[in-house]
Design an enzyme around this catalytic site. Structure first.
Site, short mmCIF file in Angstrom:
data_model
loop_
_atom_site.label_atom_id
_atom_site.label_comp_id
_atom_site.label_asym_id
_atom_site.label_seq_id
_atom_site.Cartn_x
_atom_site.Cartn_y
_atom_site.Cartn_z
N LYS A 46 41.28 32.29 55.18
CA LYS A 46 41.63 33.69 54.87
C LYS A 46 40.51 34.35 54.08
O LYS A 46 39.61 33.67 53.57
CB LYS A 46 42.94 33.71 54.09
CG LYS A 46 42.86 33.00 52.73
CD LYS A 46 44.21 32.88 52.06
CE LYS A 46 44.10 32.10 50.76
NZ LYS A 46 45.41 31.89 50.12
N ARG A 144 57.02 33.97 44.95
CA ARG A 144 56.18 34.88 45.72
C ARG A 144 56.84 35.15 47.06
O ARG A 144 57.39 36.22 47.28
CB ARG A 144 54.77 34.29 45.88
CG ARG A 144 53.78 35.26 46.47
CD ARG A 144 52.33 34.80 46.35
NE ARG A 144 52.01 33.63 47.18
CZ ARG A 144 50.80 33.12 47.29
NH1 ARG A 144 49.78 33.66 46.62
NH2 ARG A 144 50.57 32.06 48.04
N HIS A 173 54.49 26.25 48.22
CA HIS A 173 53.17 26.49 47.63
C HIS A 173 53.21 26.26 46.13
O HIS A 173 54.12 26.72 45.45
CB HIS A 173 52.73 27.93 47.94
CG HIS A 173 51.31 28.22 47.59
ND1 HIS A 173 50.26 27.55 48.18
CD2 HIS A 173 50.75 29.09 46.71
CE1 HIS A 173 49.11 28.02 47.67
NE2 HIS A 173 49.39 28.94 46.78
N ARG A 229 46.57 21.85 52.79
CA ARG A 229 46.02 23.18 53.05
C ARG A 229 44.89 23.51 52.08
O ARG A 229 45.04 24.35 51.21
CB ARG A 229 47.11 24.25 52.92
CG ARG A 229 48.34 24.05 53.79
CD ARG A 229 49.23 25.30 53.75
NE ARG A 229 49.58 25.72 52.41
CZ ARG A 229 50.66 25.34 51.73
NH1 ARG A 229 51.55 24.54 52.30
NH2 ARG A 229 50.87 25.77 50.51
N TYR A 273 21.90 52.77 33.61
CA TYR A 273 22.93 53.74 33.21
C TYR A 273 23.48 53.43 31.83
O TYR A 273 23.72 52.26 31.50
CB TYR A 273 24.11 53.67 34.20
CG TYR A 273 23.83 54.23 35.56
CD1 TYR A 273 23.44 55.55 35.73
CD2 TYR A 273 23.98 53.43 36.69
CE1 TYR A 273 23.21 56.07 37.00
CE2 TYR A 273 23.75 53.92 37.96
CZ TYR A 273 23.36 55.24 38.11
OH TYR A 273 23.14 55.75 39.36
N CYS A 320 24.01 48.43 38.78
CA CYS A 320 24.24 49.68 39.51
C CYS A 320 24.95 49.36 40.82
O CYS A 320 25.22 48.21 41.14
CB CYS A 320 22.93 50.38 39.80
SG CYS A 320 21.88 50.63 38.35
N MET A 321 25.24 50.38 41.62
CA MET A 321 25.93 50.14 42.89
C MET A 321 25.06 49.31 43.85
O MET A 321 25.58 48.44 44.56
CB MET A 321 26.32 51.46 43.55
CG MET A 321 27.21 51.28 44.77
SD MET A 321 27.60 52.82 45.60
CE MET A 321 28.66 53.62 44.42
N ASP A 322 23.74 49.58 43.85
CA ASP A 322 22.87 48.96 44.85
C ASP A 322 21.69 48.20 44.27
O ASP A 322 20.90 47.63 45.02
CB ASP A 322 22.30 50.05 45.78
CG ASP A 322 23.35 51.07 46.13
OD1 ASP A 322 24.33 50.68 46.77
OD2 ASP A 322 23.21 52.24 45.72
#
Ligand code: PLP
Length: 384
Positions: A46, A144, A173, A229, A273, A320-322
């Site tokens: 997953k 759950r 689980h 699992r 920043y 930063c973002m990038d």
């Protein structure tokens, strides 16, 4: 992946990338199989195979001997079928009634967490004249998904009468099988065994019984039952600090980038920043093209470290973002030198647990957070 490898062959691909060693993943499956003996392995893929890439990883798991695959969502399972994978695939998540026909069309295994859902599945299977493969879900102490262990008999009874349903498994689980204190996990296992005695009392062969996640595989051999699992353990990472890795599994993922820019930062000239980082002396500094827009946590600002030329160097200022800035102090680095964010370089390494600790989270989130903007490249090492 964002761009096709036809448009972006290796040399023009973004330098920030994830490399996944499929050979190591295959060896991890085999190490787990060896440890659990006669139990079968359902490989949990997953969340983009814990960030490693859903389809290539699933193919490798099957190749290495996994009995089946586990995913959270219908969409993940359909992607696997569309990629040509014919192995059984169990979808763990809750199902909406409107999704059932798609499950059946793709021969996916559904989780039935209640009598109502089981009946909806049975009706849909009857309408489509196709048997539904189902695993019953028992809640033994996670609160759950699943029928409570103390009312589970109703679901098991109903499953014997659902004529268009093939009950292939029954599962639960663990909430804390990765803890040092295993008392709750043991209680959950006892409750599950009590539910399973239903079959013995009626002299019926039980379907595949399973409860062990990575923590259970490592710490509770009596929980292995018919199927295990593993998720995080497949990827060579421990489920928690309290739970040492006692199997020969190793990480298979390296997250790397390169030096995009080099400069000298003068004393009292703040970086990034918010100007949260400043030095009283001149330092050498590099800029690396990765940021929180790729899943490199902003919480690593002024806390994280990276590897350049085999040395650890700290993040300077806010992520930063990038992009992110790295303080070399008096160290050296050149344009295009490799920067390792996660993985080995020389004799140094940064683990998913290191990043998790710096960012105040867990290794699972570090891995699943590396997002689709980062291209995945696959390699295959030979075993040690
Ligand atoms: C995610 C998941 C697993 C795998 O858990 P790990 O701790 O990564 O081993 C197993 N079973 C279910 C139902 C899950 O949702």
């Amino acid at each position: 992946m964002l761009a096709s490898t036809d448009t972006f062959p290796d040399e023009s691909m973004r330098p920030t990338r994830v490399e996944v060693d499929l050979g190591q993943l295959g060896r991890n499956v085999q190490a787990i199989q060896q440890h659990v003996g006669s139990a079968r392995v359902m490989a949990v893929v997953k969340a983009n195979a814990y960030g490693h890439g859903l389809v290539p990883v699933a193919h490798e798991m099957v190749r290495a001997g996994a009995h089946s695959l586990g995913v959270a969502l219908l969409e993940e399972a359909v992607l696997l079928r569309e990629a040509g994978i014919t192995t059984p695939i169990l979808v763990f998540g809750g199902i909406a009634e409107t999704q059932i026909p798609l499950f059946l069309r793709h021969q996916l295994t559904l989780t039935a967490p209640s009598v109502e859902k089981l009946n909806l599945i049975d009706a849909a299977a009857a309408a489509m004249s196709t048997p539904a493969r189902v695993h019953l879900k028992i809640d033994t102490g996670m609160e759950r998904l699943g029928i409570h262990y103390y009312s589970a008999e109703r679901l098991l009874e109903a499953s014997l009468k659902a004529r268009h349903v093939r009950v292939e498994g029954i599962y639960s689980h663990f909430a804390n099988a990765d803890a040092a204190d295993l008392s709750h996990a043991r209680l959950q296992l006892e409750r599950f065994q009590e539910v399973l005695s239903f079959y013995e009392k009626r002299s019926l062969p039980p379907p595949l019984r399973h409860i062990a996640n990575s923590g259970g595989i490592l710490q509770l051999p009596e929980s292995h039952l018919d199927l295990v699992r593993p998720g995080i353990l497949l990827y060579g990472v421990s489920p928690s600090r309290e739970c040492p890795l006692t199997l020969p599994v190793r990480p298979a993922l390296t997250w790397k980038s390169h030096v995009a820019y080099f400069k000298v930062v003068q004393p009292w000239h703040p970086v990034s920043y918010g100007s949260t980082w400043v030095s009283d002396h001149a330092v050498r500094m590099v800029t690396v093209p990765v940021g929180y827009g790729d899943g490199y946590f902003r919480a690593l600002s002024n806390r994280g470290q990276v590897l350049i030329r085999g040395q650890r160097h700290p993040i300077a200022g806010r992520v930063c973002m990038d992009q992110v800035m790295v303080n070399l102090e008096w160290g050296t680095a050149y344009y295009r030198d490799e920067v390792v964010l996660l993985g080995h370089q020389g004799s140094e390494s940064i683990s998913a647990d290191d990043l998790a600790e710096w960012a105040g989270t867990i290794s699972y989130e570090v891995l699943t957070n590396i997002n689709a903007r980062v291209p995945r490249l696959y390699t295959r090492s030979e075993g040690p």
